[in-house]
Each structure stands twice: as C-alpha cells, then as structure tokens.
Write an enzyme that holds these catalytic residues in place. Structure first.
Site, PDB file in Angstrom:
ATOM      1  N   GLU A   1      25.916  25.893  11.414  1.00 43.90           N
ATOM      2  CA  GLU A   1      26.736  24.965  12.533  1.00 43.90           C
ATOM      3  C   GLU A   1      25.354  24.434  13.601  1.00 43.90           C
ATOM      4  OE1 GLU A   1      29.048  27.576  14.994  1.00 43.90           O
ATOM      5  OE2 GLU A   1      29.633  25.675  16.287  1.00 43.90           O
TER       6      GLU A   1
ATOM      7  N   GLU B   1      39.382  39.802  24.105  1.00 41.48           N
ATOM      8  CA  GLU B   1      39.946  39.458  25.412  1.00 41.48           C
ATOM      9  C   GLU B   1      41.236  38.923  25.264  1.00 41.48           C
ATOM     10  OE1 GLU B   1      37.286  38.188  23.974  1.00 41.48           O
ATOM     11  OE2 GLU B   1      37.266  36.005  23.950  1.00 41.48           O
TER      12      GLU B   1
ATOM     13  N   TYR C   1      35.862  22.041  29.052  1.00 41.16           N
ATOM     14  CA  TYR C   1      35.499  21.249  30.195  1.00 41.16           C
ATOM     15  C   TYR C   1      36.749  20.596  30.498  1.00 41.16           C
ATOM     16  CZ  TYR C   1      30.398  21.894  30.506  1.00 41.16           C
ATOM     17  OH  TYR C   1      29.256  22.549  30.536  1.00 41.16           O
TER      18      TYR C   1
ATOM     19  N   CYS D   1      32.278  36.599  19.416  1.00 41.23           N
ATOM     20  CA  CYS D   1      32.454  35.568  18.546  1.00 41.23           C
ATOM     21  C   CYS D   1      30.901  34.768  18.066  1.00 41.23           C
ATOM     22  CB  CYS D   1      33.436  34.454  18.803  1.00 41.23           C
ATOM     23  SG  CYS D   1      34.185  33.330  17.560  1.00 41.23           S
ATOM     24  N   PHE D   2      30.770  33.693  18.436  1.00 43.74           N
ATOM     25  CA  PHE D   2      29.313  32.920  18.642  1.00 43.74           C
ATOM     26  C   PHE D   2      28.324  33.583  19.130  1.00 43.74           C
ATOM     27  CE2 PHE D   2      26.950  28.877  19.989  1.00 43.74           C
ATOM     28  CZ  PHE D   2      26.698  28.684  18.470  1.00 43.74           C
ATOM     29  N   GLY D   3      28.590  34.717  20.255  1.00 40.58           N
ATOM     30  CA  GLY D   3      27.782  35.297  20.667  1.00 40.58           C
ATOM     31  C   GLY D   3      27.445  36.493  19.646  1.00 40.58           C
ATOM     32  N   MET D   4      28.492  36.952  18.757  1.00 33.04           N
ATOM     33  CA  MET D   4      27.993  37.944  17.924  1.00 33.04           C
ATOM     34  C   MET D   4      27.187  37.195  16.725  1.00 33.04           C
ATOM     35  SD  MET D   4      29.188  38.211  14.447  1.00 33.04           S
ATOM     36  CE  MET D   4      30.138  39.561  13.205  1.00 33.04           C
ATOM     37  N   GLN D   5      27.589  35.968  16.353  1.00 36.26           N
ATOM     38  CA  GLN D   5      26.616  35.351  15.513  1.00 36.26           C
ATOM     39  C   GLN D   5      25.268  35.129  15.572  1.00 36.26           C
ATOM     40  OE1 GLN D   5      28.842  31.698  14.885  1.00 36.26           O
ATOM     41  NE2 GLN D   5      30.813  32.668  14.013  1.00 36.26           N
TER      42      GLN D   5
ATOM     43  N   LYS E   1      59.422  22.841  59.049  1.00 43.93           N
ATOM     44  CA  LYS E   1      59.175  21.382  58.609  1.00 43.93           C
ATOM     45  C   LYS E   1      59.502  21.436  57.154  1.00 43.93           C
ATOM     46  CE  LYS E   1      55.635  19.239  61.463  1.00 43.93           C
ATOM     47  NZ  LYS E   1      54.315  18.939  61.554  1.00 43.93           N
TER      48      LYS E   1
ATOM     49  N   HIS F   1      38.005  37.929  19.043  1.00 40.59           N
ATOM     50  CA  HIS F   1      37.934  37.761  20.721  1.00 40.59           C
ATOM     51  C   HIS F   1      39.045  38.679  21.122  1.00 40.59           C
ATOM     52  CE1 HIS F   1      36.211  33.426  21.259  1.00 40.59           C
ATOM     53  NE2 HIS F   1      36.610  33.515  19.598  1.00 40.59           N
TER      54      HIS F   1
HETATM   55  N1  GLN Z   1      31.438  28.264  16.672  1.00 38.64           N
HETATM   56  C1  GLN Z   1      31.483  29.268  16.266  1.00 38.64           C
HETATM   57  C2  GLN Z   1      32.300  29.073  14.799  1.00 38.64           C
HETATM   58  O1  GLN Z   1      33.222  28.196  14.780  1.00 38.64           O
HETATM   59  C3  GLN Z   1      32.102  30.350  17.023  1.00 38.64           C
HETATM   60  C4  GLN Z   1      33.487  30.004  17.477  1.00 38.64           C
HETATM   61  C5  GLN Z   1      33.719  30.846  18.849  1.00 38.64           C
HETATM   62  O2  GLN Z   1      32.726  31.413  19.463  1.00 38.64           O
HETATM   63  N2  GLN Z   1      34.969  30.853  19.010  1.00 38.64           N
HETATM   64  O3  GLN Z   1      32.412  30.121  14.037  1.00 38.64           O
END
Ligand code: GLN
Length: 533
Positions: A406, A510, A54, A382-386, A223, A508
């Site tokens: 977490e 990307e 943000y 990442c977090f999406g996979m977790q 100008k 990641h």
């Molecule tokens: N919060 C998660 C971790 O620390 C995933 C981090 C992320 O999505 N980059 O492992």
C-alpha cells in the site's frame, strides 16, 4: 403502534445531536421500551466508507460490515447493543433505490419526482427498519442543519409521518445552539430563527434542546419557550460537558424522559440508570493518571478516532484512571527524530492508530522501533499493526526495504500485501474486508490472557494483510502470531517471551467497546499501564 421520535438540528452542525439522539434512545430503553436508532445522512455517498475522516469524522463499522456515520457508534455505545448497517440511511441509498425502481419499471407511466417518490422511499425505509426490529420506539436523527437544501426531503418525510401516523405517535426534538458572547451573555436568537425555519417547513417541535457553553437561565428558557412555541417544561439545557455520558442523566433530571413518554401516550416508568450513573461516576473520579501517545495522521480532527477515544474512556473508568491523550502527528516524527525522545519520556504507552496511504507511515514505523527497543507499551490497531510488522521485518529480521505494498508497491519484501480476495476488486466502495469476523487465539499467549478465550469476533476494515510467506521468518526472529483468521491469516501479533506490552491487531476492537462492556484489549492495555505507575 410504533412511536417515532425525530431529531433535527439548528444553527450549526457538530452540536452533539448524535449524543442527544443516543441519550434519548437510552433513556427510553432503560424505561423498559424497545428502541432502535436510525441516522439519516443527506449526502449522496451510499455509505461513509469512501469519505476521508477529515470530511466526516470516523467511519464506524457495524457487525454486519456496514461503513457508517460515526453517530451509529454513539447509538451502539449508549444503547449497549449492536445495530445494523441498515440503521444508517443516506440520500445516496434512497436515490439509488428510486432510480433502479424506475429502470425496472416499477413507476411505469409516472413522472418520477422528489415528491412523492423520494419522500415515500424515505418513509418506507424508516418504517421497514422499525418493523423488522419490531420496536416500540424509533429515534431518527436527521443529519445536517435545518435549512440545508439536501435535508429537505427528509424533513418533508418527517412532517408527513406526523400527519399519517398521528400526533401521539410522532415527536419532534430540535437541538440548537445558543452562543455565549465574550461578555458572558447567552443569546437565544439563533435558536429562535432555526425553529422558525423548521416551522416554515411544517414541523413544530415538541421539545427544544439548547446546546450552550452554560446552563440556560430562566429568562433565556422563557424566551425560547415563547418564541419557539413550546411549553416551558419542554425546553432543556444541554451545557458543554467533558463527559458526554452525562448527557442522558442531565436531560433526565430536567424531566425530559417523563415529558416525551407523556406526549407519546405511553406509561411512565422510572428508568433504571444505576449502572450508567456508576460508570459516569467512576469516569469522573479517577484515582491516578496515565498518558497515552496517540500516533496518527488525522490528529487535528479528533472525531477521526472517536471509537478509540471512547474505548479508552470505557477502560479508564473501570480502572479508575484518567487517561490523558498526547496527540502526535506521524509526519512530524519524520522531520524531527529528536521528538521521539521527549514523547517517549512523557507517555506511559502508545497507540499506533489505524489509517490508509503513504503519508505519515514512515513516522509511525520510526516510532514503533523506538518504543519496541525501549520496551514502551505499544498497541497497534489495523494499519498500526501492519506497520509493526514492517518495522519488525526491517529491523529485527533484517529485511532491508520491507514495506506494505500500500505504501511502496515495488518493495523487495512485501510483508504486508493485498489480501488475495482483494486482488480482482475494481470498485472501492464497500469492498474492504469488513465487519465482525472470527479470530482464533493461540492458548498461552498475551492475546489469550486478554480475551480468556480461543475464539473471538472483532470488527474489521482493511484491504491489506500480513503476507503469509513471511510468517516463519517473523516468528523465528521473535515475533509471535497469536491470533489467526479462519483462512489462516495473521490477526494478532505480539513478541515471544517478552514482558513488554506489545500487541498489534488487524481488527478494530474499539468498535465493540461499550461503557458497560468495555473492549478486553483496551481494558488490558489501560490496566497494564496503570499497574506500572
Ligand atoms: N490501510 C490498511 C488496509 O487497507 C489498514 C486500514 C485500517 O487501518 N483500517 O489494510
């Protein structure tokens, strides 16, 4: 002799200065010069890693594990090669270094001051990086806006460098906004004022790039030239463009490359922009359209996910599809489960976006379950996979209350837990598992088909990971771990014997995607969605 091109900004931040810097570097690179690009951030954070998306947009991760400003991502995408964390200089790094030198006694007897010590440190940093890369040209973007107090030492360093290196070796580009009033009139006064502010500091720009919602007409150009004190041919229009990859082409058509090269006393060679133009052309001329649900929690600020958006664009161009992004705030799903049906009906596939912390996690988990049970394509990053693991553990393995520590430190089934190497870490800054790391891929899996390789490197940024104790249980219930780290941790997960595209990656991918070398995972995902319609 190295040439230095400084890029400053005026009027507002967020004008796409990073894209201009990246475009400048790319045009010179394609003219046959070796180039590096440096981003200067005047904030006191040592790196961007501790900032919320943000506050400052996405945290970009370099191969060597730097957590940098997102402009480094733009540079890599436009230049087509990887940069180091050293390419992102912050005030925090400069002051840290000056203060530790003072403690060491390097300045013994002196009163240590912003001028000369801090400014010298800045100049030395820029020269060291350039020397290390041994490049012809360094493009250096100074973050923020002219007139910001914290940017002054960097602007002073830029000023001194022209004095020390000579007129032929330093070039200043100023990027400023010309607003367009509701009446349609384009106003040049803010540009003039920001140039005046720059001159007050002692920098006279060599070229002015004018961001605006429309093209400059000849009167506005005149100008800006007269009051900005630059020749008419050094005023360039940078109108709003939905496709940022067009910016270098638009600048080049206005004679930008030739002008810079001439001023720097270099030979002009026509840059080879053919493959770039082909990419831009494909991106602008899709033959079909797909919708991707973006399930996250910083969805109001799109800069939070810029590398993912760009990776999707790269894949879209080469698959000749238009990818429409449907942003879904995960917390909204938590309060309104009905929502999932309409989202599910609308989209062709979903990306479960990366992130940190509790907010929105349950919404993402609910969405994953909905998509998995209805065989909607899902890609988890990442977090999406977790959270894909958490969902599967709860609903397919039957581990009630399974979670990531977490989110819930007291969960009875910590399927995602702190990585063992993270347990004794006390400081937050720069201590995640970072950078390019090897992933070993299991032959015959979806991941293997995507990568056509058994060994790949992707960039990482995480502290938590799949708890190895649960791997057997997950696999027995139908999950497949198709990629492992060298230490044996789960890196990629998918479903066994399933036709559904369901893939989660701890990395990641990307961050490595570039227009002319798109990420294999995003390529495959988009190709898959396009083939279904
Ligand atoms: N919060 C998660 C971790 O620390 C995933 C981090 C992320 O999505 N980059 O492992």
């Amino acid at each position: 002799m190295t040439k230095y091109i400084f890029i400053t900004g005026g009027v507002l931040s967020g004008l796409g200065k990073g894209i201009v810097a990246a475009s400048t570097g790319m045009l010179l690179l394609r003219s046959g010069y070796s180039v590096t690009a440096i981003k200067i951030d005047p904030y006191l954070n040592v790196d961007a890693g501790t900032m919320s998306p943000y506050a400052h947009g996405e945290v970009f991760v370099t191969e060597d594990g730097g957590e940098t400003d997102m402009d480094i991502g733009h540079y890599e995408r436009f230049l087509g090669y990887n940069l180091s964390k050293k390419n992102n200089i912050t005030s925090g790094q400069i002051y840290l270094s000056v203060i530790s030198k003072e403690r060491r006694g390097d300045y013994l007897g002196q009163c240590v001051q912003v001028i000369p010590h801090v400014v010298n440190e800045i100049k030395n940093r820029i020269k060291e990086i350039t020397k290390e890369y041994n490049v012809d040209i360094a493009v250096i973007e100074i973050g923020g806006t002219v007139g910001d107090i914290e940017g002054l030492p960097f602007l002073e360093a830029a000023r001194q460098m022209r004095f020390e290196e000579g007129d032929k070796n330093v070039f200043y580009i100023h990027v400023a906004l010309a607003p367009v009033l509701p009446s349609g009139e384009l106003k040049t006064k803010p540009v003039q004022h920001s140039v005046q502010e720059l001159r007050r500091i002692g920098i006279i720009p060599d070229a002015i790039i004018v961001r605006s919602s429309k093209w400059l007409d000849s009167e506005a150009r005149y100008k800006i030239s007269l009051y900005g004190n630059v020749p008419l041919q050094a005023v360039y229009s940078n109108p709003d463009m939905p496709n940022p990859y067009k910016v270098p082409l638009v600048l080049h058509e206005q004679g930008f490359t030739k002008y810079i090269v001439g001023k720097l006393g270099l030979d002009y060679r026509e840059p080879d922009l053919s493959s770039w133009a082909e990419f831009v052309n494909r991106l602008d001329n899709p033959v079909k359209s797909i919708k991707v649900g973006m399930i996250g929690k910083y969805t109001k600020i799109r800069d939070s996910y810029v590398s993912i958006i760009e990776a999707l664009r790269h894949a879209a161009a080469w698959n000749r599809v238009k990818v429409e992004l449907i942003w879904v705030e995960a917390t909204d799903i938590e309060n309104n489960s009905e929502m999932l049906k309409s989202i599910g009906d609308e989209i062709d596939g979903a990306i479960i976006l990366p992130g940190f912390g509790v907010r929105g996690a349950e919404g993402k988990i609910t969405a994953i379950q909905y998509f998995r049970e209805r065989e909607k394509p899902v890609l988890g990053i990442c977090f999406g996979m977790q959270l894909m693991i958490v969902e599967f553990a709860r609903n397919a393995v039957g581990l009630h209350g399974a979670n990531s520590t977490e989110i819930d430190p007291n969960t009875p089934h910590p399927v995602i837990d702190l990585l063992p190497e993270q347990r004794d870490i006390k400081e937050i800054g720069g201590t995640l598992r970072l950078g390019a790391l090897k992933i070993l891929i299991k032959p015959g899996t979806l991941a293997w088909r995507i990568y056509s390789s058994t060994e790949v490197y992707e960039r990482h940024r995480h502290r938590y990971g799949v708890n190895q104790k649960y791997i057997d249980m997950l696999e027995e219930a139908g999950m497949q771990i198709s990629g492992f780290s060298e230490e044996g941790f789960a890196e990629i997960v998918e479903l066994k014997n399933s036709k559904q595209f369901y893939l989660g990656t701890q990395a990641h991918p990307e961050f490595k995607s570039k227009p002319l070398s798109p990420s294999p995972i995003y390529m495959y995902f988009i190709q898959h969605l396009a083939s279904k319609i």
